[in-house]
Design an enzyme around this catalytic site. Sequence first.
Site, PDB file in Angstrom:
ATOM      1  N   SER A 263      57.394  -3.786 -82.235  1.00 57.35           N
ATOM      2  CA  SER A 263      58.608  -4.598 -81.990  1.00 57.35           C
ATOM      3  C   SER A 263      59.618  -3.746 -81.249  1.00 57.35           C
ATOM      4  O   SER A 263      59.671  -2.536 -81.443  1.00 57.35           O
ATOM      5  CB  SER A 263      59.217  -5.035 -83.322  1.00 57.35           C
ATOM      6  N   ASP A 264      60.430  -4.377 -80.384  1.00 50.67           N
ATOM      7  CA  ASP A 264      61.540  -3.605 -79.866  1.00 50.67           C
ATOM      8  C   ASP A 264      62.545  -3.505 -81.006  1.00 50.67           C
ATOM      9  O   ASP A 264      63.107  -4.494 -81.449  1.00 50.67           O
ATOM     10  CB  ASP A 264      62.172  -4.281 -78.641  1.00 50.67           C
ATOM     11  N   TRP A 265      62.738  -2.288 -81.472  1.00 49.48           N
ATOM     12  CA  TRP A 265      63.660  -2.003 -82.565  1.00 49.48           C
ATOM     13  C   TRP A 265      63.839  -3.183 -83.526  1.00 49.48           C
ATOM     14  O   TRP A 265      62.857  -3.627 -84.118  1.00 49.48           O
ATOM     15  CB  TRP A 265      65.001  -1.493 -82.030  1.00 49.48           C
ATOM     16  N   GLY A 266      65.011  -3.790 -83.549  1.00 53.72           N
ATOM     17  CA  GLY A 266      65.285  -4.821 -84.548  1.00 53.72           C
ATOM     18  C   GLY A 266      64.955  -6.230 -84.109  1.00 53.72           C
ATOM     19  O   GLY A 266      65.532  -7.205 -84.606  1.00 53.72           O
ATOM     20  N   SER A 267      64.014  -6.371 -83.188  1.00 52.96           N
ATOM     21  CA  SER A 267      63.774  -7.718 -82.647  1.00 52.96           C
ATOM     22  C   SER A 267      63.142  -8.645 -83.678  1.00 52.96           C
ATOM     23  O   SER A 267      63.178  -9.861 -83.517  1.00 52.96           O
ATOM     24  CB  SER A 267      62.869  -7.620 -81.412  1.00 52.96           C
TER      25      SER A 267
END
Length: 731
Positions: A263-267
């Site tokens: 995942s892109d960081w907190g996506s």
Amino acid sequence: MNIRSLILTVALTATAYPALAEKPTYQNEDAQLEQRVEDALKRMTLEEKVALCHAQSKFSSAGVPRLGIPELWMSDGPHGVRMEINWNDWGHSNWTNDSVTAFPALTALAATWNPEMSALYGKSLGEEARYREKDVMLGPGVNIYRTPINGRNFEYMGEDPFLAGEMVVPYIQEMQKNGVAACVKHYALNNQEKWRGTVDVEVSDRALYEIYLPAFKKAVEDGKVWSIMGSYNRYQGQHACHNKRLLQDILRDEWGFDGVIVSDWGSISDMIPAGVAADRKEATLLAAAAGVDIDMEGLCYPAHLEEWVKEGKISEETIDGMVRNVLRLKFRLGLFENPYTEIENRPVMYAPEHLETARRLAEEGTVLLKNDGILPLGKKPGKILVTGPLADAPHDQCGTWAPDREKSRSVTPLAALRRMYGREAVIYSPGVRYSRDNSGDGISAAVEAARDADVVLCFLGEEAVLSGEAHCLASLDLKGRQRELVERLHAVGKPTVAVFMAGRPLTVGREIELSDAALYSFHGGTMAGPALANILSGDVNPSGKLPVTMARLTGQYPMYHAHKNTGRPPFWSVDIDDIPVEAEQTSTGCTSYHLDAGVEPLYPFGYGLSYTEFEFGTPTLSAQTVSKSSAVPLKVSCTVKNTGNRRGEETVQLYIRDKVASLARPVKELRDFVKISLEPGEARQIEMELSPDRLAFHGLDGSEIIEPGEFEVWMAPDSSSGEPVTFTLTD
Ligand code: GLC
């Protein structure tokens, strides 16, 4: 050795060293990859499996100490390994041996049009990542520019899917040879940062398959990339991190991707404020069901993945599939055999060869836009005034992610020019202290200094912080009072060179108009100074070509070379200042152009000058007619001659146009390119092949189709030059 003694030897070995004979398959580096994966998986508990699928700290995910399965360490960014941060907060760990070379922004890499430089980029960055014991580098990015308003563009490779695809593959291959995984991002359609968490991209399948996916596809199919990062935006109403079509149907099923989806960081947790998931538990379900293998931020999976399995909503088979991908990555990285880089095997930080690579990349990624003859300066240019906010900005020249740079290592243009010509010959008066400086305090001093100079070098552009993630600009004009500095320097009347350093193309037509020469170098990294000094002096002949279209005004964007022809193409345009008062509504023609900007860009895609000149012959074809089923590709040739007085590099670009098709086709499509070096007077026949598959497009029925008809072909130095030749494709 005969068979008996061989059998005896094996038996003795087995008895003497039971451990060797009983080494589990997953620890046996000679075993098949998938056997090792299955053998490790079957030994893991559910809790251990889940632990592999989420962050345990900033940028690391757990291993299984009981089984000797190592952790996985990631790091930003696309053009340099960021400084070490604390275990679980964003503070810098203040190590003394951790920040490493800042390589040029990836748009500069694309501007080299040189796959060999891309390979060198990936190799060098991979070695520095290995030194820092990072297993996954979170880059490169290959989203396609459609507007430079998107601050993210610094880490992308321009507006053309073919160029981005050709340039991303060597980077991945060479990085991964170092035992460091590339993580191509942001998959997919992350073409703007404003509203990035909510923007819902609605594109046709044709736009998806012809523009936004090809570079990712090449990264997977040709680059064999080991990991992919989902993006923050939505596509067809679903966030990329729970988008089955992107993650499963296309990435896994169509392309056969068997790496890790991060995942892109907190996506994943971003779905909560977006109103798609009620809470982290639900967000977990959506992301896991869509196939996100690692929750990079680690706010959702740790608490809820195992919970869902116990509640029967996520099967353990689903978890096993995720864990297989993570284990496969760890085996590919060789982490079981060498979990930590031995000190003696580590490349040196700031290794001379890495700094040389960074300099060469910045040199080849610099584009000469204008030169009235003032460049190159040569060995004795007289007194030089160095001015402008980027002339001595060690932090900003490294570009975004710059907070992670040891700016004391940067060599600025001022420092490099003083080393080259001596302090006495190089006077410095910044004029503008930083790109947003509205004070104007220093402009008069710079203007006065210019009166004593023989040549003025003005370093303009944007600070690192004005580019990058979440940093969109509504206007691409230079900030602060940079233009005023150029205008007042122009009034002094000395030969002036404008040098731009930015993360994206800016609208700098006015500044270039007031200058005698102009170089566009993007953010050039640690060695931007020596690179620019070498080009300005003439030690290096610039060879960069624009990987993006440069517009006159921000409002012209989206503006790119592979555009469709309008029903009423503007063969002419009326300049806004020439329109008579009370002019008739139709007096400017009923065609599509901006009254205040005209039809053409400031500079076209693929454009770039040299200190020498090149002459292109008319292309010739191996046939006037070719069947689309022919196994023999059409050959397109042209002679390129260096008609100047010094060696130089030229990038020969092959464009096609499908003149009439069942769907409107772009007026130009890049289908091949090659960078060549020619001595003065040297001419070379360049031949390229145009196989029918390079004429395909995404048809109405969703398949890739090739339609008979007339095609135009160019072999040219940029996307707006040259005359085409025509051939006919038959069934
Ligand atoms: C950021 C960026 C991504 C980066 C990641 C880790 O939000 O979108 O490119 O790799 O998070 O910093």
